[in-house]
Design a protein around this motif. Sequence first.
Motif, mmCIF file in Angstrom:
data_model
loop_
_atom_site.group_PDB
_atom_site.id
_atom_site.type_symbol
_atom_site.label_atom_id
_atom_site.label_comp_id
_atom_site.label_asym_id
_atom_site.label_seq_id
_atom_site.Cartn_x
_atom_site.Cartn_y
_atom_site.Cartn_z
ATOM 1 N N LYS A 122 -10.585 -18.249 -3.425
ATOM 2 C CA LYS A 122 -9.932 -17.316 -2.500
ATOM 3 C C LYS A 122 -8.607 -17.880 -1.976
ATOM 4 C CE LYS A 122 -10.680 -16.066 2.319
ATOM 5 N NZ LYS A 122 -10.984 -14.737 2.790
ATOM 6 N N ASP A 134 -9.123 -16.327 6.513
ATOM 7 C CA ASP A 134 -8.068 -16.273 5.500
ATOM 8 C C ASP A 134 -7.136 -17.479 5.612
ATOM 9 O OD1 ASP A 134 -8.876 -14.082 4.132
ATOM 10 O OD2 ASP A 134 -7.170 -12.796 4.626
ATOM 11 N N ALA A 135 -7.532 -18.468 6.379
ATOM 12 C CA ALA A 135 -6.716 -19.685 6.494
ATOM 13 C C ALA A 135 -6.737 -20.416 5.161
ATOM 14 C CB ALA A 135 -7.286 -20.583 7.584
ATOM 15 N N ILE A 136 -5.589 -20.927 4.763
ATOM 16 C CA ILE A 136 -5.514 -21.649 3.483
ATOM 17 C C ILE A 136 -4.765 -22.967 3.676
ATOM 18 C CG2 ILE A 136 -5.630 -19.543 2.108
ATOM 19 C CD1 ILE A 136 -2.621 -19.713 1.662
ATOM 20 N N TYR A 148 -2.655 -24.210 1.911
ATOM 21 C CA TYR A 148 -1.288 -24.094 1.399
ATOM 22 C C TYR A 148 -0.334 -23.548 2.460
ATOM 23 C CZ TYR A 148 -4.039 -24.241 -2.916
ATOM 24 O OH TYR A 148 -4.923 -24.588 -3.901
ATOM 25 N N TYR A 162 0.845 -14.673 -1.687
ATOM 26 C CA TYR A 162 1.850 -14.680 -0.615
ATOM 27 C C TYR A 162 3.073 -15.536 -0.931
ATOM 28 C CZ TYR A 162 -0.996 -11.679 2.239
ATOM 29 O OH TYR A 162 -1.687 -10.593 2.708
ATOM 30 N N MET A 163 2.919 -16.478 -1.868
ATOM 31 C CA MET A 163 4.126 -17.184 -2.324
ATOM 32 C C MET A 163 5.052 -16.185 -3.002
ATOM 33 S SD MET A 163 5.091 -20.177 -1.676
ATOM 34 C CE MET A 163 6.187 -21.044 -2.780
ATOM 35 N N ILE A 198 3.698 -23.129 2.026
ATOM 36 C CA ILE A 198 4.348 -21.815 1.887
ATOM 37 C C ILE A 198 5.393 -21.645 2.981
ATOM 38 C CG2 ILE A 198 4.048 -19.304 1.950
ATOM 39 C CD1 ILE A 198 1.301 -19.597 0.812
ATOM 40 N N ARG A 219 8.430 -23.660 2.309
ATOM 41 C CA ARG A 219 9.244 -23.084 1.240
ATOM 42 C C ARG A 219 9.986 -21.829 1.695
ATOM 43 N NH1 ARG A 219 9.401 -27.254 -0.415
ATOM 44 N NH2 ARG A 219 8.061 -28.278 -1.926
ATOM 45 N N LYS A 220 9.433 -21.132 2.683
ATOM 46 C CA LYS A 220 10.067 -19.888 3.149
ATOM 47 C C LYS A 220 11.020 -20.155 4.312
ATOM 48 C CE LYS A 220 7.262 -17.126 0.557
ATOM 49 N NZ LYS A 220 7.430 -15.884 -0.184
ATOM 50 N N TYR A 269 1.494 -17.819 6.742
ATOM 51 C CA TYR A 269 1.987 -17.662 5.364
ATOM 52 C C TYR A 269 2.133 -16.195 4.971
ATOM 53 C CZ TYR A 269 -2.881 -16.767 3.935
ATOM 54 O OH TYR A 269 -4.133 -16.231 3.807
ATOM 55 N N LYS A 270 1.411 -15.312 5.665
ATOM 56 C CA LYS A 270 1.494 -13.885 5.316
ATOM 57 C C LYS A 270 2.744 -13.230 5.910
ATOM 58 C CE LYS A 270 -3.520 -13.114 4.960
ATOM 59 N NZ LYS A 270 -4.654 -12.325 5.459
ATOM 60 N N LYS A 312 8.298 -14.629 6.277
ATOM 61 C CA LYS A 312 9.639 -14.050 6.306
ATOM 62 C C LYS A 312 10.019 -13.658 7.742
ATOM 63 C CE LYS A 312 10.227 -9.960 4.260
ATOM 64 N NZ LYS A 312 10.306 -8.984 3.141
ATOM 65 N N GLU A 313 9.088 -12.995 8.426
ATOM 66 C CA GLU A 313 9.349 -12.530 9.786
ATOM 67 C C GLU A 313 9.470 -13.714 10.755
ATOM 68 O OE1 GLU A 313 7.237 -11.225 7.649
ATOM 69 O OE2 GLU A 313 7.777 -9.113 7.506
#
Lengths: 441, 450
Positions: free
Chosen positions: A429, B309-311, B313, A437-438, B317, B320-321, B281-282, B285-286
């Motif tokens: 997941k 939904d925590a990851i 990464y 999302y990347m 992410i 990188r953003k 991460y979702k 951008k904002e």
Amino acid sequence: MKSIAFAFLFAAAALVAGDDDTFLIRGATVHPVASAEIVDGFVLVRDGKIAGVGRVFTPPKGMRVIEGKGLHVYPGMIDSGTQMGLSEIGSTRESVDTGELGKFDPQLRAEIAINPSSEHIPVTRANGITSVVSLPMSAGGGGGGRRGPAPSIIAGQAALVHLDGWTWEEMDILKSAGMSLRIPTILAPAGRGGDPDAPPALGGRYSFAEARRNYETDLRELRDFFEHARRYQKAKAANEKGFRPDLKFEAMLPVLEGKEPVVVLAARERAIRDAVQLADQQKVRVIIANPREIGKMGPELKARNIPAILGPTLELPLRDDDPYDAAYTLPDQFFKAGVKFAFGSFDNEFSRNLPYQAATAVAFGLPHEEALKAITLNAAQIWGVSDRIGSIEEGKWADLMITDGDPLEAKTQVKQLFIKGKNVDLDNKQKRLYEKYMNRP
Amino acid sequence: MKSMKPFLVACLFTASSLAAPPIVIQNATILTVTRGTLTGSILIRNGKIEEIGERITAPADAQIVDATGQFVMPGIVDCHSHIAADSINEGSVSVSAMVGIEDVLNPEDIAIYRALAGGVTTANILHGSANSIGGKCTVVKLRWGKDAHDMIFEGAMPGIKFALGENPKRAGNPSGQRIGAANVLRYPATRMGVEDVIREAFTEAKAYQQSWKDYNDKVARGEQAIAPRRDLKLEPLVEVLEGKRFVHAHCYRADEILMLLRVADEFGFKIRTLQHVLEGYKVAKEIAAHGAGASTFSDWWSYKLEAFDAIPYNAAIMTRKGIVVSLNSDSAELMRHLNDEAAKTMKYGGLSETEALSLITINPAKQLAIDNRVGSIEVGKDADLAIFDKHPLSNFAKVEKVYIDGELYFDRNKDLADRAVHEADKKKLLDKERELQRRAAPGAVRRPAA
């Protein structure tokens, strides 16, 4: 055009290869754990089992070959204490099945409540953990909450399972790996920074006299329970008139016969001493689980061959005036005392960090090879399944991981994972969300 | 005479710093974080980094620290901690901006020493997450042994805690596990209510700000005016509106993160850091567009619904953003190995060593606007340094020495050597206690010691 055709061929080959549990890994550094590492070695897998380990092997024509140059092969890791499949979201009661009501529940079986679709399974196994012990543990009130009736003393039967399978039956390694038992203690108030032996359900404050009364009552009830189970065993063996089956006592028979160990949760030295006494008085096999200190119990444990499942190394010291590294050095203290141990995360969320618990122990004194054993071979031996898992030896299941470095280092990546010789999907997941999302525009 | 005291203290303080000999840390691998890595020496004088180089001529009076084979990194900065405070949550009201951590700092919390032993030198001590707008926060240096006042990071921008999602709404949920509040329901019970509490508070704060502005204008014009009544709850919010106080907002889900950014936009203030921000991460951008920093966990997940939904990464992410990202502890335990946490971002998302180290040094320093003082090894910065026996991104590394302002606050060798002394002291105290108990009540039921 050519590249597309090539990619297609490659994908087709991979598909076929994925189902194939006969293959050769070669050119890798093989870490069998049971013996010295083999640089530029091979592992031969046939029908899901390890058929050979060594330096040179010429594969028969058509055998699938995995080139392991620059990579390492280790046995899959074993987490000796989790609630895998029993708890999905810690704070959401509906998703937690870790502990029942009632004080003595030896008849409960963790295995049948393991959700094979739990998101924790692919997340955990992506880091090279191939099997776990899933342990029922009472938090009172059925788990998940801090409120509820008195917590149980015997919480049920732990299961040892592979982290792969469509059903819990397919995951099964040992249905009853051990009987989960919380040793009664004189409890200090529980809660944040409270006594780790204190069940959260009794979080209030009460007097020492009251605590001692509870402790003595619990110990007496525990002795009585074993006594009743033993009488049941005799009555059954003698086929006594009026004998009636009782599921609780029936579940105790393998324990009384020494076939199934009792997994005793005991954090402090006092609790460990009581656990050793239980082993002596009841003549049962004991495994100490999640000890937080060893105190003077090292020689006692060693003399009786009582092993331990050590909990998180990355843990605060028990007391304010303990050395800051008390938890970091605990594995080495057990090692120096000659007590056999394996590591458990006693968690689902952080089960994947099992190798880092081992690594911190190495930073604070434990020899590296002992740390590695504690998440592989020692665990298999303690649970009595070292004929099947825990090392790369001929005849064992091919539970293997291929990595680009030492699995005890966080930056190391697990490249491939095999359970019973089957390539296991390393996707989960979290990786899917990462990719999704990347790529968000 | 009374007014002389601070002056005298200041003199003494300066004198003692001046008196301290310079220190040269030699033969170390120096991970500057902002200026690359080199093997060489660091010269520390008057609490500051004076020189860094492959070859340094040590002053004659310098104390030499041989760090052959060892690694020096900037002292770790933890952007989210609750150690060193006597209380954390004033959860009885939905807006507790009137309270502050500075008033309850506890310099004797053993967690300070333990965090030092993990290489941490600076921490943002936050109010808890029981309410939508919580109390004021304080940035401290872990000057173990000094009093509460001397722990405070001089000149660091003060902050205030906000909290969104499950924690603040628990207080309104009849079956929720309320944090820091009595057994009465307290608004809000939903994410809708959380937004409302924040908007109501800033609507009030704006009116309050205006009332002072009107008053000051009148005074400036020489008119008669009555000053508004001071409101200690709204004052910190006015400071937020005026950019004089940072908002550190506890949040999890993407929807609530976006909500807060939009509320801040509407009222014309900035969110300095989003804390935890597990679904950052979702909406990276904002977040980047707003200019908020993100301070997250390495790999926590699934302990509650909003963390499902925590990851791991997340940090990669968001980096990188284009977001300034840090890793925080929120835990006296995790605080002791933030370097291990940083290493995980190399596995999950492929951050470089420097990027990984930045997450626990220069980035949190930027988030707290103290990067002119700490967060990297640069000439002129505070000599806040952690010396490890191995590369700090190795899980086999441990901390050997920690300096703050050029002063040695943790030394593993000294810690090991002192243990026998502490053990003997403890035994003496326990023997005395036992003896007192025995005399007071012979034969009584006694609680066993430790």
